[in-house]
Design an enzyme around this catalytic site. Structure first.
Site, PDB file in Angstrom:
ATOM      1  N   ASP A  77     -17.310  16.192 -23.913  1.00  0.00           N
ATOM      2  CA  ASP A  77     -17.415  17.121 -22.793  1.00  0.00           C
ATOM      3  C   ASP A  77     -16.704  18.431 -23.112  1.00  0.00           C
ATOM      4  O   ASP A  77     -17.128  19.505 -22.671  1.00  0.00           O
ATOM      5  CB  ASP A  77     -16.821  16.476 -21.538  1.00  0.00           C
ATOM      6  CG  ASP A  77     -16.932  17.380 -20.328  1.00  0.00           C
ATOM      7  OD1 ASP A  77     -17.903  18.146 -20.250  1.00  0.00           O
ATOM      8  OD2 ASP A  77     -16.048  17.318 -19.459  1.00  0.00           O
TER       9      ASP A  77
ATOM     10  N   ASP B  53     -18.911  20.437 -26.059  1.00  0.00           N
ATOM     11  CA  ASP B  53     -20.116  21.189 -25.700  1.00  0.00           C
ATOM     12  C   ASP B  53     -19.765  22.575 -25.174  1.00  0.00           C
ATOM     13  O   ASP B  53     -20.465  23.554 -25.436  1.00  0.00           O
ATOM     14  CB  ASP B  53     -21.002  20.410 -24.719  1.00  0.00           C
ATOM     15  CG  ASP B  53     -20.292  20.091 -23.410  1.00  0.00           C
ATOM     16  OD1 ASP B  53     -19.162  20.566 -23.202  1.00  0.00           O
ATOM     17  OD2 ASP B  53     -20.876  19.352 -22.602  1.00  0.00           O
ATOM     18  N   GLY B  54     -18.662  22.667 -24.430  1.00  0.00           N
ATOM     19  CA  GLY B  54     -18.226  23.983 -23.950  1.00  0.00           C
ATOM     20  C   GLY B  54     -17.785  24.882 -25.093  1.00  0.00           C
ATOM     21  O   GLY B  54     -18.067  26.085 -25.099  1.00  0.00           O
TER      22      GLY B  54
ATOM     23  N   ARG C 194     -19.622  28.512 -26.279  1.00  0.00           N
ATOM     24  CA  ARG C 194     -18.952  29.807 -26.470  1.00  0.00           C
ATOM     25  C   ARG C 194     -19.011  30.268 -27.924  1.00  0.00           C
ATOM     26  O   ARG C 194     -19.179  31.454 -28.201  1.00  0.00           O
ATOM     27  CB  ARG C 194     -17.497  29.701 -26.005  1.00  0.00           C
ATOM     28  CG  ARG C 194     -17.350  29.465 -24.507  1.00  0.00           C
ATOM     29  CD  ARG C 194     -15.896  29.494 -24.090  1.00  0.00           C
ATOM     30  NE  ARG C 194     -15.141  28.392 -24.688  1.00  0.00           N
ATOM     31  CZ  ARG C 194     -15.027  27.180 -24.156  1.00  0.00           C
ATOM     32  NH1 ARG C 194     -15.631  26.904 -23.010  1.00  0.00           N
ATOM     33  NH2 ARG C 194     -14.308  26.241 -24.740  1.00  0.00           N
TER      34      ARG C 194
ATOM     35  N   SER D 182     -25.794  28.264 -21.023  1.00  0.00           N
ATOM     36  CA  SER D 182     -27.022  28.210 -20.226  1.00  0.00           C
ATOM     37  C   SER D 182     -26.751  27.496 -18.908  1.00  0.00           C
ATOM     38  O   SER D 182     -25.857  26.642 -18.816  1.00  0.00           O
ATOM     39  CB  SER D 182     -28.135  27.467 -20.984  1.00  0.00           C
ATOM     40  OG  SER D 182     -27.785  26.103 -21.196  1.00  0.00           O
TER      41      SER D 182
ATOM     42  N   ASP E 289     -24.012  19.155 -17.995  1.00  0.00           N
ATOM     43  CA  ASP E 289     -22.623  18.764 -18.229  1.00  0.00           C
ATOM     44  C   ASP E 289     -22.003  18.182 -16.966  1.00  0.00           C
ATOM     45  O   ASP E 289     -21.382  17.117 -16.996  1.00  0.00           O
ATOM     46  CB  ASP E 289     -21.832  19.985 -18.705  1.00  0.00           C
ATOM     47  CG  ASP E 289     -20.363  19.668 -18.940  1.00  0.00           C
ATOM     48  OD1 ASP E 289     -20.080  18.775 -19.755  1.00  0.00           O
ATOM     49  OD2 ASP E 289     -19.497  20.305 -18.311  1.00  0.00           O
TER      50      ASP E 289
ATOM     51  N   ASP F 100     -20.898  14.244 -16.189  1.00  0.00           N
ATOM     52  CA  ASP F 100     -19.519  13.937 -15.795  1.00  0.00           C
ATOM     53  C   ASP F 100     -19.473  13.130 -14.512  1.00  0.00           C
ATOM     54  O   ASP F 100     -18.797  12.099 -14.420  1.00  0.00           O
ATOM     55  CB  ASP F 100     -18.718  15.232 -15.598  1.00  0.00           C
ATOM     56  CG  ASP F 100     -18.414  15.923 -16.906  1.00  0.00           C
ATOM     57  OD1 ASP F 100     -18.532  15.290 -17.968  1.00  0.00           O
ATOM     58  OD2 ASP F 100     -18.071  17.124 -16.873  1.00  0.00           O
TER      59      ASP F 100
END
Length: 240
Positions: A68, A71-72, A76, A82, A89, A93
């Site tokens: 998790d 992916d962030g 960046r 997107s 995401d 969660d």
């Protein structure tokens, strides 16, 4: 002349449709979104094994949770942020945490506590996403205009937010690993293990603090988002 114009128009529409499909496909294949798909697969495997192999479940679940954060970072790093990725995401969660809380509600008493936490988690995040949409903000984490210092500190500091989120999941995984077949008091189990001098007791105390902060933020988030929705209705009614 008319036939040539019709043919040109059809070719233009076809080219636009093809271009649109290519752009859509490219978003689906963003690196952070692929990581999101991997998380879904890991969670599906984990929950399929949750009653037969608790340790493997915990490992797969925690790896999915670690992804998790990845992916962030990928979003960046490669400029692949997107709306689809953000929704994917959050949904992943919420669903994974909800499933784990539902399982814990069957092991411990009162089970209603876990169902309340499940409802609070989903309600607060859904309201926050919807209020973000109404206010025209790009991200639900944009809370610069909030007057609550804890709310701003939570979303304004990635490390602090990561600690609270990880702490919550760690508490739930510990409870899952400690659970027995008979119904036990969740407070007794945590108290018994927290008072013992061991690495587990330190982990429980450290994680409980972050868990408590996250639940407080969920309550603040739900109230703040609800106020935003009400304010939107008031402003809309007073528009000429």
């Amino acid at each position: 002349m008319r036939e040539e114009f019709d043919a040109l128009f059809c070719n233009l529409i076809s080219a636009m449709a093809k271009s649109s499909k290519q752009r859509t496909l490219s978003v689906y294949l963003y690196i952070p979104n692929i990581v999101g798909y991997i998380r879904i697969v890991l969670n599906c495997i984990a929950f399929a094994l949750c009653f037969s192999n608790r340790r493997l479940f915990s490992i797969l679940y925690f790896v999915s949770f670690v992804c998790d954060g990845l992916d962030g970072w990928f979003a960046r790093k490669f400029n692949q942020v997107s709306t689809f990725g953000a929704v994917l995401d959050m949904v992943t969660d919420r669903v994974s945490t909800a499933c784990l809380l539902a399982i814990l509600s069957q092991f411990y008493s009162p089970g209603l506590v876990f169902l309340f936490l499940l409802a609070l988690d989903i309600a607060s995040h859904w309201l926050q996403m919807y209020s973000t949409f109404l206010s025209g903000k790009a991200s639900h984490k944009d809370v610069k205009d909030s007057t609550n210092w804890l709310f701003k500190a939570y979303y304004g500091n990635r490390l602090f937010m990561a600690y609270c989120c990880v702490a919550s999941e760690v508490i739930y995984l510990i409870l899952f690993l400690l659970a027995k077949k008979q119904s036990e008091s969740v407070i007794d189990v945590l108290a018994d293990n927290a008072t013992k001098i061991s690495p587990l007791s330190f982990l429980i105390i450290f994680a409980l603090f972050g868990w408590a902060i996250k639940q407080a933020v969920n309550v603040i988030q739900m109230k703040t988002a609800a106020d935003m929705c009400v304010l939107y209705d008031i402003n809309r009614k007073h528009r000429p």
